[in-house]
Design an enzyme around this catalytic site. Sequence first.
Site, PDB file in Angstrom:
ATOM      1  N   LYS A   1     -25.042  16.519 -14.595  1.00 55.45           N
ATOM      2  CA  LYS A   1     -25.292  17.822 -15.259  1.00 55.45           C
ATOM      3  C   LYS A   1     -25.795  17.587 -16.686  1.00 55.45           C
ATOM      4  O   LYS A   1     -26.694  18.285 -17.152  1.00 55.45           O
ATOM      5  CB  LYS A   1     -24.019  18.675 -15.276  1.00 55.45           C
ATOM      6  CG  LYS A   1     -23.560  19.191 -13.924  1.00 55.45           C
ATOM      7  CD  LYS A   1     -24.530  20.142 -13.243  1.00 55.45           C
ATOM      8  CE  LYS A   1     -24.672  21.466 -13.940  1.00 55.45           C
ATOM      9  NZ  LYS A   1     -25.496  22.437 -13.147  1.00 55.45           N
TER      10      LYS A   1
ATOM     11  N   THR B   1     -22.198  23.160 -17.409  1.00 57.89           N
ATOM     12  CA  THR B   1     -20.736  23.095 -17.412  1.00 57.89           C
ATOM     13  C   THR B   1     -20.213  22.509 -18.728  1.00 57.89           C
ATOM     14  O   THR B   1     -20.921  21.755 -19.401  1.00 57.89           O
ATOM     15  CB  THR B   1     -20.269  22.189 -16.242  1.00 57.89           C
ATOM     16  OG1 THR B   1     -18.899  21.862 -16.419  1.00 57.89           O
ATOM     17  CG2 THR B   1     -21.054  20.879 -16.178  1.00 57.89           C
ATOM     18  N   ASP B   2     -18.965  22.834 -19.052  1.00 56.24           N
ATOM     19  CA  ASP B   2     -18.336  22.234 -20.239  1.00 56.24           C
ATOM     20  C   ASP B   2     -18.021  20.749 -20.015  1.00 56.24           C
ATOM     21  O   ASP B   2     -17.737  20.020 -20.971  1.00 56.24           O
ATOM     22  CB  ASP B   2     -17.061  22.997 -20.635  1.00 56.24           C
ATOM     23  CG  ASP B   2     -15.968  22.987 -19.566  1.00 56.24           C
ATOM     24  OD1 ASP B   2     -16.205  22.487 -18.449  1.00 56.24           O
ATOM     25  OD2 ASP B   2     -14.863  23.487 -19.860  1.00 56.24           O
ATOM     26  N   GLU B   3     -18.093  20.287 -18.750  1.00 62.12           N
ATOM     27  CA  GLU B   3     -17.700  18.896 -18.461  1.00 62.12           C
ATOM     28  C   GLU B   3     -18.652  17.888 -19.101  1.00 62.12           C
ATOM     29  O   GLU B   3     -18.306  16.721 -19.257  1.00 62.12           O
ATOM     30  CB  GLU B   3     -17.574  18.684 -16.945  1.00 62.12           C
ATOM     31  CG  GLU B   3     -16.611  19.692 -16.343  1.00 62.12           C
ATOM     32  CD  GLU B   3     -16.124  19.380 -14.942  1.00 62.12           C
ATOM     33  OE1 GLU B   3     -16.175  18.219 -14.529  1.00 62.12           O
ATOM     34  OE2 GLU B   3     -15.674  20.331 -14.279  1.00 62.12           O
TER      35      GLU B   3
ATOM     36  N   TYR C   1     -20.528  13.575 -11.614  1.00 61.51           N
ATOM     37  CA  TYR C   1     -20.934  14.995 -11.668  1.00 61.51           C
ATOM     38  C   TYR C   1     -21.360  15.383 -13.077  1.00 61.51           C
ATOM     39  O   TYR C   1     -22.473  15.894 -13.285  1.00 61.51           O
ATOM     40  CB  TYR C   1     -19.779  15.890 -11.192  1.00 61.51           C
ATOM     41  CG  TYR C   1     -19.961  17.359 -11.553  1.00 61.51           C
ATOM     42  CD1 TYR C   1     -21.000  18.114 -11.003  1.00 61.51           C
ATOM     43  CD2 TYR C   1     -19.095  17.990 -12.451  1.00 61.51           C
ATOM     44  CE1 TYR C   1     -21.172  19.466 -11.341  1.00 61.51           C
ATOM     45  CE2 TYR C   1     -19.255  19.332 -12.794  1.00 61.51           C
ATOM     46  CZ  TYR C   1     -20.297  20.060 -12.239  1.00 61.51           C
ATOM     47  OH  TYR C   1     -20.465  21.382 -12.580  1.00 61.51           O
TER      48      TYR C   1
HETATM   49  P1  NAD Z   1     -21.175  25.684  -5.363  1.00 62.58           P
HETATM   50  O1  NAD Z   1     -21.001  24.264  -4.954  1.00 62.58           O
HETATM   51  O2  NAD Z   1     -20.199  26.705  -4.895  1.00 62.58           O
HETATM   52  O3  NAD Z   1     -22.617  26.197  -4.894  1.00 62.58           O
HETATM   53  C1  NAD Z   1     -23.774  25.422  -5.036  1.00 62.58           C
HETATM   54  C2  NAD Z   1     -24.895  26.094  -4.250  1.00 62.58           C
HETATM   55  O4  NAD Z   1     -26.086  25.312  -4.429  1.00 62.58           O
HETATM   56  C3  NAD Z   1     -24.634  26.174  -2.745  1.00 62.58           C
HETATM   57  O5  NAD Z   1     -24.990  27.451  -2.260  1.00 62.58           O
HETATM   58  C4  NAD Z   1     -25.541  25.101  -2.165  1.00 62.58           C
HETATM   59  O6  NAD Z   1     -25.984  25.398  -0.855  1.00 62.58           O
HETATM   60  C5  NAD Z   1     -26.695  25.094  -3.165  1.00 62.58           C
HETATM   61  N1  NAD Z   1     -27.384  23.798  -3.201  1.00 62.58           N
HETATM   62  C6  NAD Z   1     -26.805  22.562  -3.340  1.00 62.58           C
HETATM   63  N2  NAD Z   1     -27.766  21.617  -3.290  1.00 62.58           N
HETATM   64  C7  NAD Z   1     -28.952  22.254  -3.166  1.00 62.58           C
HETATM   65  C8  NAD Z   1     -30.298  21.823  -3.078  1.00 62.58           C
HETATM   66  N3  NAD Z   1     -30.620  20.514  -3.108  1.00 62.58           N
HETATM   67  N4  NAD Z   1     -31.282  22.747  -2.971  1.00 62.58           N
HETATM   68  C9  NAD Z   1     -30.979  24.072  -2.938  1.00 62.58           C
HETATM   69  N5  NAD Z   1     -29.718  24.535  -2.989  1.00 62.58           N
HETATM   70  C10 NAD Z   1     -28.723  23.643  -3.104  1.00 62.58           C
HETATM   71  O7  NAD Z   1     -21.282  25.649  -6.947  1.00 62.58           O
HETATM   72  P2  NAD Z   1     -20.702  26.686  -8.030  1.00 62.58           P
HETATM   73  O8  NAD Z   1     -19.294  26.344  -8.300  1.00 62.58           O
HETATM   74  O9  NAD Z   1     -21.067  28.063  -7.630  1.00 62.58           O
HETATM   75  O10 NAD Z   1     -21.542  26.235  -9.308  1.00 62.58           O
HETATM   76  C11 NAD Z   1     -22.828  26.801  -9.568  1.00 62.58           C
HETATM   77  C12 NAD Z   1     -23.396  26.205 -10.839  1.00 62.58           C
HETATM   78  O11 NAD Z   1     -22.525  26.478 -11.926  1.00 62.58           O
HETATM   79  C13 NAD Z   1     -23.555  24.684 -10.794  1.00 62.58           C
HETATM   80  O12 NAD Z   1     -24.748  24.353 -11.463  1.00 62.58           O
HETATM   81  C14 NAD Z   1     -22.340  24.159 -11.558  1.00 62.58           C
HETATM   82  O13 NAD Z   1     -22.623  22.927 -12.171  1.00 62.58           O
HETATM   83  C15 NAD Z   1     -22.151  25.263 -12.580  1.00 62.58           C
HETATM   84  N6  NAD Z   1     -20.761  25.450 -13.061  1.00 62.58           N
HETATM   85  C16 NAD Z   1     -19.744  25.594 -12.178  1.00 62.58           C
HETATM   86  C17 NAD Z   1     -18.446  25.816 -12.642  1.00 62.58           C
HETATM   87  C18 NAD Z   1     -17.282  26.024 -11.703  1.00 62.58           C
HETATM   88  O14 NAD Z   1     -16.139  26.130 -12.166  1.00 62.58           O
HETATM   89  N7  NAD Z   1     -17.488  26.128 -10.396  1.00 62.58           N
HETATM   90  C19 NAD Z   1     -18.205  25.879 -14.023  1.00 62.58           C
HETATM   91  C20 NAD Z   1     -19.305  25.732 -14.904  1.00 62.58           C
HETATM   92  C21 NAD Z   1     -20.575  25.525 -14.395  1.00 62.58           C
HETATM   93  P1  TYD Z   2     -11.228  21.070  -9.862  1.00 56.79           P
HETATM   94  O1  TYD Z   2     -10.963  22.438  -9.336  1.00 56.79           O
HETATM   95  O2  TYD Z   2     -11.744  20.030  -8.925  1.00 56.79           O
HETATM   96  O3  TYD Z   2     -12.225  21.266 -11.099  1.00 56.79           O
HETATM   97  P2  TYD Z   2     -12.724  20.174 -12.221  1.00 56.79           P
HETATM   98  O4  TYD Z   2     -12.339  18.832 -11.808  1.00 56.79           O
HETATM   99  O5  TYD Z   2     -14.193  20.372 -12.181  1.00 56.79           O
HETATM  100  O6  TYD Z   2     -12.090  20.625 -13.489  1.00 56.79           O
HETATM  101  O7  TYD Z   2      -9.912  20.511 -10.529  1.00 56.79           O
HETATM  102  C1  TYD Z   2      -9.228  21.219 -11.536  1.00 56.79           C
HETATM  103  C2  TYD Z   2      -8.058  20.361 -11.983  1.00 56.79           C
HETATM  104  O8  TYD Z   2      -7.114  20.253 -10.896  1.00 56.79           O
HETATM  105  C3  TYD Z   2      -8.448  18.936 -12.335  1.00 56.79           C
HETATM  106  O9  TYD Z   2      -7.631  18.473 -13.415  1.00 56.79           O
HETATM  107  C4  TYD Z   2      -8.108  18.137 -11.083  1.00 56.79           C
HETATM  108  C5  TYD Z   2      -6.907  18.891 -10.517  1.00 56.79           C
HETATM  109  N1  TYD Z   2      -6.767  18.863  -9.028  1.00 56.79           N
HETATM  110  C6  TYD Z   2      -5.553  18.485  -8.454  1.00 56.79           C
HETATM  111  O10 TYD Z   2      -4.565  18.158  -9.158  1.00 56.79           O
HETATM  112  N2  TYD Z   2      -5.461  18.483  -7.088  1.00 56.79           N
HETATM  113  C7  TYD Z   2      -6.507  18.820  -6.279  1.00 56.79           C
HETATM  114  O11 TYD Z   2      -6.369  18.768  -5.030  1.00 56.79           O
HETATM  115  C8  TYD Z   2      -7.746  19.222  -6.886  1.00 56.79           C
HETATM  116  C9  TYD Z   2      -8.924  19.619  -6.039  1.00 56.79           C
HETATM  117  C10 TYD Z   2      -7.821  19.234  -8.272  1.00 56.79           C
END
Ligand code: NAD
Ligand code: TYD
Length: 351
Positions: free
Chosen positions: A161, A132-134, A157
């Site tokens: 990561k 992630t970019d975070e 988080y």
């Molecule tokens: P998500 O929370 O929707 O899905 C995570 C999945 O991992 C789920 O299916 C869960 O059952 C599985 N999981 C969790 N713990 C586990 C374990 N101990 N063993 C096996 N499986 C397990 O997450 P997402 O949003 O789809 O993100 C996927 C990946 O992409 C993550 O690594 C996250 O850090 C990265 N990412 C997400 C975003 C975003 O905006 N959602 C952006 C950049 C990177």
């Molecule tokens: P989120 O979707 O949780 O992603 P991330 O924190 O990983 O960027 O949140 C996106 C942005 O929205 C973040 O600045 C937090 C804000 N946010 C709210 O203002 N209200 C909410 O209920 C949630 C879940 C997020």
Amino acid sequence: MSKNIIITGGAGFIGSHVVRLFVNKYPDYTIINLDALTYAGNLENLKDIDSKPNYKFVKANILDVPAIEKIFDEYHVTDVIHLAAESHVDRSIVSPLDFVYTNVIGTVNLLNVAKTKWAANLSGHRFYHISTDEVYGSLGETGLFTETTPYDPNSPYSASKASSDHFVRAYRETYHMQTVVSNCSNNYGPYHFPEKLIPLFIHNIIQKKPLPVYGDGLYTRDWLYVKDHALAIDLVFHEGKDGETYNIGGFNEWKNIDLVKLLCAQMDQKLGNAKGTSEQLITYIKDRPGHDRRYAIDATKINKELGWKPTVTFEQGLSETIDWFLQNSSWLENVTSGNYQNYYQSMYNNR
Ligand code: NAD
Ligand code: TYD
């Protein structure tokens, strides 16, 4: 060439899009979805492809080393695309250790098993870590994250990561594993779990519930349609250079409050509401501790070197996302029943 690829976290939001893309696009590959099915994992996300002959699902936890070893042996695993993670910042603030276990120790477990099983020919196998970019921390008003921006994580988080990214790097440098990493900005789209901003607000607008905006609402995120992220992952997996990192982003920065207003306007139009109806639900609430002010990705490297760029505009992607949620109300009902209600109360009541 045929491959047997483990995709971890394939039942989650992004993972399910990656699994679908690979299963449909590469009939000669066997795609093994390794997922523990936590609250965020849902096999309904994959019901359109789950009977395909090149798709296998194995319920396993990446903390369970013997289970991972068994999957490597049984399927003669050639490559790993690792997405499984605890992914929600707010949950990480409440339960940091869960993030250490899955994101750090789980990643190291996978690296260890892969290193052992691929020992005879380490360079013939790829370990692709999705991040992630975070990990880069928070930007001021200007500037963008590049692949050389120093790591500066602020939430449990992002710290977990960042740690997992460092372990992937260490396994490449120390043991010469063939690794590649990508760091992506905020995704949105179908199957997004309604704990994150966009799906949570879509759900609340449907339910006519308050829209809880944290702090002053002026926090900025760079949003990417999840299917464009899946296409980037396909490209990096096949054409990314060994040992490299690629930043993936939407060139699409929005302040939260502006995004929420756009979402409200699109929802009002689709639901046949009078203009301004949903905006009345906006409620400012207490800020998230350690809230990163701004994320924005410079995706020039993946654009120049691999030819990737987003294909979907934000207005288009958001509109398709809302349509998907409106057309899949039973999916939304299923994931918001039971434990979700407890989560919602503990996170948002009295805030
Ligand atoms: P998500 O929370 O929707 O899905 C995570 C999945 O991992 C789920 O299916 C869960 O059952 C599985 N999981 C969790 N713990 C586990 C374990 N101990 N063993 C096996 N499986 C397990 O997450 P997402 O949003 O789809 O993100 C996927 C990946 O992409 C993550 O690594 C996250 O850090 C990265 N990412 C997400 C975003 C975003 O905006 N959602 C952006 C950049 C990177
Ligand atoms: P989120 O979707 O949780 O992603 P991330 O924190 O990983 O960027 O949140 C996106 C942005 O929205 C973040 O600045 C937090 C804000 N946010 C709210 O203002 N209200 C909410 O209920 C949630 C879940 C997020």
